[in-house]
Design a protein around this motif. Structure first.
Motif, PDB file in Angstrom:
ATOM      1  N   ARG A 153      11.197   3.789 -10.275  1.00 57.89           N
ATOM      2  CA  ARG A 153      10.453   3.797  -8.753  1.00 57.89           C
ATOM      3  C   ARG A 153       9.436   2.741  -9.146  1.00 57.89           C
ATOM      4  N   GLU A 154       9.243   1.684  -8.125  1.00 54.23           N
ATOM      5  CA  GLU A 154       8.416   0.370  -8.021  1.00 54.23           C
ATOM      6  C   GLU A 154       7.457   0.539  -7.064  1.00 54.23           C
ATOM      7  N   GLY A 155       6.253   0.414  -7.464  1.00 56.52           N
ATOM      8  CA  GLY A 155       5.179   0.442  -6.263  1.00 56.52           C
ATOM      9  C   GLY A 155       5.036  -0.781  -5.600  1.00 56.52           C
ATOM     10  N   VAL A 156       5.087  -0.784  -4.229  1.00 55.05           N
ATOM     11  CA  VAL A 156       5.330  -1.771  -3.318  1.00 55.05           C
ATOM     12  C   VAL A 156       3.674  -2.307  -3.020  1.00 55.05           C
ATOM     13  N   ARG A 186     -10.074   7.064  -3.584  1.00 51.50           N
ATOM     14  CA  ARG A 186     -10.283   5.851  -3.014  1.00 51.50           C
ATOM     15  C   ARG A 186      -9.686   4.619  -3.932  1.00 51.50           C
ATOM     16  N   ALA A 187      -9.174   5.025  -5.176  1.00 49.44           N
ATOM     17  CA  ALA A 187      -8.672   4.091  -6.013  1.00 49.44           C
ATOM     18  C   ALA A 187      -7.348   3.972  -6.054  1.00 49.44           C
ATOM     19  N   CYS A 188      -6.607   2.552  -5.474  1.00 52.88           N
ATOM     20  CA  CYS A 188      -5.431   2.330  -5.637  1.00 52.88           C
ATOM     21  C   CYS A 188      -4.784   2.224  -7.006  1.00 52.88           C
ATOM     22  N   THR A 189      -3.421   2.661  -7.198  1.00 55.63           N
ATOM     23  CA  THR A 189      -2.877   2.565  -8.646  1.00 55.63           C
ATOM     24  C   THR A 189      -1.386   2.243  -8.308  1.00 55.63           C
ATOM     25  N   ALA A 190      -0.592   1.663  -9.047  1.00 52.99           N
ATOM     26  CA  ALA A 190       0.754   1.322  -8.852  1.00 52.99           C
ATOM     27  C   ALA A 190       1.474   2.325  -9.846  1.00 52.99           C
ATOM     28  N   GLU A 191       0.901   3.175 -10.318  1.00 56.96           N
ATOM     29  CA  GLU A 191       1.699   4.031 -11.082  1.00 56.96           C
ATOM     30  C   GLU A 191       2.139   5.574 -10.384  1.00 56.96           C
ATOM     31  N   PRO A 192       3.171   5.808 -10.331  1.00 61.74           N
ATOM     32  CA  PRO A 192       3.799   7.023  -9.395  1.00 61.74           C
ATOM     33  C   PRO A 192       2.912   8.151  -9.792  1.00 61.74           C
TER      34      PRO A 192
END
Length: 124
Positions: free
Chosen positions: A45-48, A102-108
């Motif tokens: 699964r890849e963060g867009v 409110r912190a974004c992250t690319a880790e599912p």
């Protein structure tokens, strides 16, 4: 109960556009970030990309930069992903997700809530 419902997927030709929507309900706080992930068969699964209620936006998949745009309609509790110039390699199941930060992250693994996904298929 938090519920995320994606829509807008479909089958298109390369070069065409789609807009995905994710309607969120059941989360009564302004303290959150929402993201789009995608998963193609036999791939991770890849963060867009991700956006937060505070207005921060980040794109994680380098292949989508300058083609995909994330936006958030706070009043409608809806997350969007506008996808232009679609390529066959964009073919995947696209998932909407939310985390109480409110912190974004690319880790599912850092996201608590997930939608059921909407399929995007791009043919050449």
């Amino acid at each position: 109960q938090v519920r995320l419902v994606e829509s807008g997927g479909g089958s298109v030709q390369a070069g065409e556009s789609l807009r995905l929507s994710c309607a969120a309900s059941g989360y009564a706080s302004e303290f959150y970030a929402m993201a789009w992930f995608r998963q193609a068969p036999v791939k991770h699964r890849e963060g867009v990309g991700c956006t937060s209620h505070g207005g921060y936006t980040a794109y994680y998949a380098t292949s989508v930069k300058d083609r995909f745009t994330i936006s958030l309609d706070k009043a409608a509790n809806t997350l969007y992903l506008k996808m232009n110039s679609l390529k066959p390699e964009d073919t995947a199941m696209y998932y909407c997700t939310l985390r109480p930060s409110r912190a974004c992250t690319a880790e599912p693994v850092n996201y608590n809530y997930w939608g059921q996904g909407t399929q995007v298929t791009v043919s050449s």
